[in-house]
Design an enzyme around this catalytic site. Structure first.
Site, PDB file in Angstrom:
ATOM      1  N   TYR A  87     -11.556   0.403  10.487  1.00  0.00           N
ATOM      2  CA  TYR A  87     -12.124   1.278   9.727  1.00  0.00           C
ATOM      3  C   TYR A  87     -12.872   0.932   8.532  1.00  0.00           C
ATOM      4  O   TYR A  87     -13.884   0.496   8.101  1.00  0.00           O
ATOM      5  CB  TYR A  87     -12.429   2.880   9.458  1.00  0.00           C
ATOM      6  CG  TYR A  87     -10.836   3.017   8.711  1.00  0.00           C
ATOM      7  CD1 TYR A  87     -10.794   2.826   7.396  1.00  0.00           C
ATOM      8  CD2 TYR A  87     -10.160   3.502   9.599  1.00  0.00           C
ATOM      9  CE1 TYR A  87     -10.159   2.705   6.487  1.00  0.00           C
ATOM     10  CE2 TYR A  87      -8.560   3.868   8.059  1.00  0.00           C
ATOM     11  CZ  TYR A  87      -8.315   3.697   7.002  1.00  0.00           C
ATOM     12  OH  TYR A  87      -7.248   4.387   6.280  1.00  0.00           O
ATOM     13  N   LYS A  88     -12.033  -0.219   8.354  1.00  0.00           N
ATOM     14  CA  LYS A  88     -12.435  -1.295   7.336  1.00  0.00           C
ATOM     15  C   LYS A  88     -13.284  -2.427   8.103  1.00  0.00           C
ATOM     16  O   LYS A  88     -14.642  -2.324   8.075  1.00  0.00           O
ATOM     17  CB  LYS A  88     -11.159  -1.926   6.927  1.00  0.00           C
ATOM     18  CG  LYS A  88     -10.215  -0.855   5.879  1.00  0.00           C
ATOM     19  CD  LYS A  88      -9.250  -1.542   5.783  1.00  0.00           C
ATOM     20  CE  LYS A  88      -8.632  -0.372   4.697  1.00  0.00           C
ATOM     21  NZ  LYS A  88      -8.887   0.484   3.969  1.00  0.00           N
ATOM     22  N   ASP A 124       1.030  -4.500   8.262  1.00  0.00           N
ATOM     23  CA  ASP A 124       0.585  -4.493   8.108  1.00  0.00           C
ATOM     24  C   ASP A 124      -0.802  -5.048   7.464  1.00  0.00           C
ATOM     25  O   ASP A 124      -0.881  -5.327   6.820  1.00  0.00           O
ATOM     26  CB  ASP A 124       0.587  -3.237   6.582  1.00  0.00           C
ATOM     27  CG  ASP A 124      -0.310  -2.446   6.336  1.00  0.00           C
ATOM     28  OD1 ASP A 124      -1.854  -2.142   6.926  1.00  0.00           O
ATOM     29  OD2 ASP A 124      -0.011  -1.095   6.039  1.00  0.00           O
ATOM     30  N   ARG A 157     -12.869  -3.769  -7.168  1.00  0.00           N
ATOM     31  CA  ARG A 157     -12.299  -4.565  -6.241  1.00  0.00           C
ATOM     32  C   ARG A 157     -13.880  -4.381  -5.690  1.00  0.00           C
ATOM     33  O   ARG A 157     -14.610  -3.764  -5.639  1.00  0.00           O
ATOM     34  CB  ARG A 157     -11.506  -4.256  -5.775  1.00  0.00           C
ATOM     35  CG  ARG A 157     -11.282  -4.979  -4.353  1.00  0.00           C
ATOM     36  CD  ARG A 157      -9.692  -3.858  -3.848  1.00  0.00           C
ATOM     37  NE  ARG A 157     -10.194  -2.687  -3.295  1.00  0.00           N
ATOM     38  CZ  ARG A 157      -9.535  -1.635  -2.076  1.00  0.00           C
ATOM     39  NH1 ARG A 157      -7.497  -1.704  -1.640  1.00  0.00           N
ATOM     40  NH2 ARG A 157     -10.064  -0.967  -1.244  1.00  0.00           N
ATOM     41  N   PHE A 212       0.551  -1.365  -0.059  1.00  0.00           N
ATOM     42  CA  PHE A 212       0.228   0.354   0.086  1.00  0.00           C
ATOM     43  C   PHE A 212       1.391   1.680  -0.092  1.00  0.00           C
ATOM     44  O   PHE A 212       1.814   1.152   0.727  1.00  0.00           O
ATOM     45  CB  PHE A 212      -0.959  -0.231   1.034  1.00  0.00           C
ATOM     46  CG  PHE A 212      -1.706   0.871   0.869  1.00  0.00           C
ATOM     47  CD1 PHE A 212      -3.155   1.551   0.006  1.00  0.00           C
ATOM     48  CD2 PHE A 212      -1.972   2.407   1.868  1.00  0.00           C
ATOM     49  CE1 PHE A 212      -4.251   2.011   0.115  1.00  0.00           C
ATOM     50  CE2 PHE A 212      -2.377   3.040   1.623  1.00  0.00           C
ATOM     51  CZ  PHE A 212      -3.549   3.095   1.284  1.00  0.00           C
TER      52      PHE A 212
END
Length: 424
Positions: free
Chosen positions: A236-237, A211, A385, A139
């Site tokens: 928050y995912k 991560d 996605r 990322f």
């Protein structure tokens, strides 16, 4: 009634039967999802737990509005980062007082990477350990933070990027100080073998930072069993903490005493309210804190974490794999001939909880899907996605999403020249 294997479902009724037999189906009631929407973007922003609205009102109206500053003690605001960390810990295989929720992934990564480099520099062979190994498709913020830190330190550190997981074994050597990897790739959904890679890193006396942004709450993780060193992740995912909710950091207890982080704010002080002019780090994971915490955002995270209380990561993983198996099978069966190319691994042990396809007009296709109520997202280059959160996604949702995708592709209902929004 005997159900067909999930990948053999040929009708919507088959999928409904799987939903009726699903032991996790009731968890959907804990979320407030809008009508007419199939939400396949929980890997980017989780849905809102029903309890979050009441909790926000409580924090704002009562704890802040009425109790004011007394809430640091009365409502337990001061201990929220560690208390929430302990609730999250079981989802990632961590122990009590090993996780803290604070700041963002970027900031926590900066702290951990800086501290890990200092620990390695103190080794007898520390002078030669100047390499940070990562993946080119990591990322971007992870790579940006490493780049910024190495330039700021100006001590000869350099970043070595691999183009595939298979290159790791030769990229990690006696010059390696730290390996920094994302457990589940944000674009492809590829999942590393965390214990095996950790062992590979340790064989070269290097440290590893994981991560877990696309792992926590989505796939089973056992940091303790893997003897990992450090980890970061967001809430928050899949953890459904709310937009921009604070991230988390984990550090193996064996590193607590030696670890120093550069952002030595007052909340990580041994005695923050002694107001001493000199800094002394707190014991344990609390030393990962920095400044005063964002209490409203922190408080809402508890609602997301509570949705995991009646299930297990093993059960969620089983359903996640079934959902993604079904999605891949239906897309390849019902949307064949439309230029879609799967880039997510088929093997279960290599797959996270989202599925990605490449399409020549991926952005236009995703915009058309969103306009029809199927919300996924887009990543360059050409990647559409789809995230599958087992807490609130069912098998009929998968069927319906693929049917909408089929119609859009069959009728070419997408704008090949669609202009990208600021957030994709």
């Amino acid at each position: 009634m005997s159900l067909p294997p999930i990948t053999h479902c040929t009708t919507r009724q088959d999928c409904l039967e799987h939903d009726r037999a699903d032991p996790l189906a009731g968890l959907r009631d804990q979320f407030d999802l809008p009508a007419g929407v199939i939400y396949l973007d929980g890997n980017s922003l989780g849905a809102r737990p029903r309890a979050a609205l009441q909790r926000a009102q409580q924090v704002i109206a009562q704890e802040w509005g009425t109790d004011l500053i007394r809430s640091w003690n009365k409502a337990g605001w001061f201990d929220l980062p560690l208390r929430l960390g302990n609730q999250l810990a079981r989802l990632i295989g961590a122990g009590v007082d090993e996780v803290v929720i604070t700041d963002s992934i970027s900031i926590n990564l900066f702290k951990l990477l800086a501290g890990a480099l200092e620990m390695q520099a103190a080794l007898p062979d520390g002078a030669q350990r100047k390499v940070i190994v990562s993946e080119r498709d990591n990322f971007p913020t992870d790579l940006y933070m490493a780049q910024g830190l190495t330039e700021w330190l100006d001590r000869g550190y350099r970043i070595r990027l691999v183009d595939s997981p298979q290159e790791l074994a030769t990229a990690i050597d006696a010059e390696t100080a730290v390996v920094m990897l994302t457990h589940v790739n944000y674009r492809t959904g590829h999942q590393y073998d965390l214990p095996a890679v950790t062992a590979l890193v340790h064989a070269q006396a290097a440290l590893v930072i994981w991560d877990l942004a696309h792992s926590a709450g989505a796939v089973p993780v056992d940091l303790q069993a893997a003897q990992a060193d450090f980890a970061v992740g967001c809430t928050y995912k899949y953890l459904n903490g709310g937009p921009g909710s604070p991230a988390f950091a984990w550090m193996a207890p064996r590193h607590h005493a030696a670890f120093r982080q550069p952002l030595s704010g007052w909340w990580s002080h041994q005695a923050p309210f002694a107001m001493q002019p000199g800094y002394t780090a707190a014991e344990g994971i609390r030393r990962m804190l920095c400044g005063t915490q964002p209490i409203v955002s922190l408080a809402l995270i508890e609602c997301g974490l509570a949705t995991f209380a009646t299930t297990s990561m093993a059960a969620l993983r089983t359903k996640s794999l079934a959902l993604t198996d079904l999605f891949i099978a239906l897309v390849e069966r019902r949307c064949a001939g439309h230029g879609l190319a799967l880039i997510t691994p088929r093997a279960h042990h290599e797959r996270g909880s989202h599925v990605s396809f490449v399409h020549p007009h991926g952005y236009g296709v995703m915009r058309a899907l969103i306009a029809r109520g199927v919300i996924g997202d887009y990543r360059e280059p050409g990647v559409i996605r789809f995230g599958f959160t087992p807490l609130y996604i069912g098998y009929a949702d998968v069927w319906d999403a693929v049917e909408v995708l089929r119609q859009i592709l069959d009728d070419q209902e997408y704008d090949v020249a669609a202009q990208q929004d600021a957030v994709t």
